[in-house]
Design a protein around this motif. Structure first.
Motif, PDB file in Angstrom:
ATOM      1  N   ARG A 139       0.841  -1.190   0.000  1.00 39.43           N
ATOM      2  CA  ARG A 139       0.000   0.000   0.000  1.00 39.43           C
ATOM      3  C   ARG A 139       0.882   1.249   0.000  1.00 39.43           C
ATOM      4  N   TRP A 163      -3.094   8.818  -9.200  1.00 43.70           N
ATOM      5  CA  TRP A 163      -2.896   7.768 -10.203  1.00 43.70           C
ATOM      6  C   TRP A 163      -1.639   6.964  -9.887  1.00 43.70           C
ATOM      7  N   PHE A 164      -1.755   5.644 -10.002  1.00 40.72           N
ATOM      8  CA  PHE A 164      -0.576   4.788 -10.006  1.00 40.72           C
ATOM      9  C   PHE A 164       0.000   4.768 -11.422  1.00 40.72           C
ATOM     10  N   ARG A 190      -3.329   4.224 -13.566  1.00 37.81           N
ATOM     11  CA  ARG A 190      -4.419   3.526 -12.896  1.00 37.81           C
ATOM     12  C   ARG A 190      -4.921   4.400 -11.746  1.00 37.81           C
ATOM     13  N   SER A 191      -6.248   4.639 -11.711  1.00 38.77           N
ATOM     14  CA  SER A 191      -6.798   5.525 -10.695  1.00 38.77           C
ATOM     15  C   SER A 191      -6.516   4.991  -9.290  1.00 38.77           C
ATOM     16  N   ALA A 192      -6.079   5.896  -8.405  1.00 36.93           N
ATOM     17  CA  ALA A 192      -5.784   5.532  -7.019  1.00 36.93           C
ATOM     18  C   ALA A 192      -6.651   6.322  -6.048  1.00 36.93           C
ATOM     19  N   LEU A 194      -3.848   5.570  -0.759  1.00 31.88           N
ATOM     20  CA  LEU A 194      -4.135   5.353  -2.171  1.00 31.88           C
ATOM     21  C   LEU A 194      -4.976   4.101  -2.350  1.00 31.88           C
ATOM     22  N   ARG A 195      -5.994   4.209  -3.187  1.00 35.00           N
ATOM     23  CA  ARG A 195      -6.933   3.106  -3.384  1.00 35.00           C
ATOM     24  C   ARG A 195      -6.275   2.009  -4.204  1.00 35.00           C
ATOM     25  N   VAL A 231       3.532   7.497  -8.449  1.00 35.58           N
ATOM     26  CA  VAL A 231       2.183   8.031  -8.302  1.00 35.58           C
ATOM     27  C   VAL A 231       2.178   9.476  -8.780  1.00 35.58           C
TER      28      VAL A 231
END
Length: 250
Positions: free
Chosen positions: A171, A191-192, A199-201, A215-216, A225
């Protein structure tokens, strides 16, 4: 700088108060000093918890709402003494016309519905508080992880951002300070960087200038990121140039 001096920098490192040169030297020191690495991670977690607590404020209208509702709560009569109004009306209770009885029943039904609604709101608030506490605990766990690594970058307007990543927990957390509010109708999105594919975080809270964001999703194979400004609700893919990019520290 001597090794003794480096041992004394754990607090300054946790508060991001070191220069870039000092930070790099301290991180190299921590790679071979487990005590300093653990202490700085624990201090970072404590600082994040204090920052989260300080940044959560009650709504300005909360005091007025509480004082207004107090006036609507009837004081309980002394034990064994009936309220004066009930004494005066007891003899006429059987003479209520049908329309008054219907009004009473309607009022009771409305009161019941209001009670259910208030109960649901209380349950919702309790659940939100529980989720917020869980998120805070997850953030602290990442910051305090023995393998937590951090990287700080300057943002526009004097803001700073530090990304902390833990490989063992898979994480990452972003801690920002003095972040300007996004334009009206826009939001900051994280974003990752998965090898160039974004990729949306998750989204940041647009109303807070200081915040720590978990971060999701898992870090996975992401190398870093970034932050972009997106329409309310976020986007499937970035629609603007990144405000900042962090490479995850090795």
């Amino acid at each position: 700088m001597t090794t003794t001096d480096l041992h004394r920098l754990t607090g300054a490192y946790a508060l991001h108060a070191l220069s870039d040169e000092e930070r790099e030297e301290f991180e190299l020191h921590c790679a071979g000093c487990e005590a300093c690495a653990q202490e700085s991670a624990e201090l970072s977690a404590t600082a994040a918890r204090l920052g989260l607590a300080a940044s959560t404020r009650a709504r300005p209208a909360m005091r007025d709402q509480v004082l207004r509702r107090i006036t609507t709560i009837r004081q309980e009569a002394p034990s064994g003494v009936a309220p004066p109004s009930s004494v005066r009306t007891r003899g006429r209770a059987r003479l209520l016309p049908r329309w008054a009885l219907a009004a009473c029943l309607a009022a009771a039904a409305a009161l019941g519905a209001t009670t259910v609604w208030q109960h649901q709101r209380a349950e919702t608030a309790t659940e939100q508080a529980r989720q917020a506490e869980q998120t805070t605990d997850r953030i602290a766990a990442v910051l305090a992880a023995p393998d937590a690594r951090a990287r700080t970058a300057k943002l526009s307007g004097g803001a700073t951002g530090t990304v902390v990543v833990s490989a063992s927990r898979n994480r990452a957390v972003l801690v920002v300070s003095a972040m300007a509010r996004p334009p009206h109708g826009r939001v900051y999105q994280l974003w990752f960087d998965d090898g160039g594919a974004m990729r949306s975080a998750g989204l940041m809270d647009p109303g807070r200038s200081d915040q720590a964001v978990l971060l999701r999703g898992a870090v996975g194979a992401a190398s870093g990121v970034g932050i972009t400004v997106e329409p309310d609700g976020g986007s499937q893919q970035p629609t603007s140039a990144p405000l900042a990019l962090w490479e995850f520290p090795a």
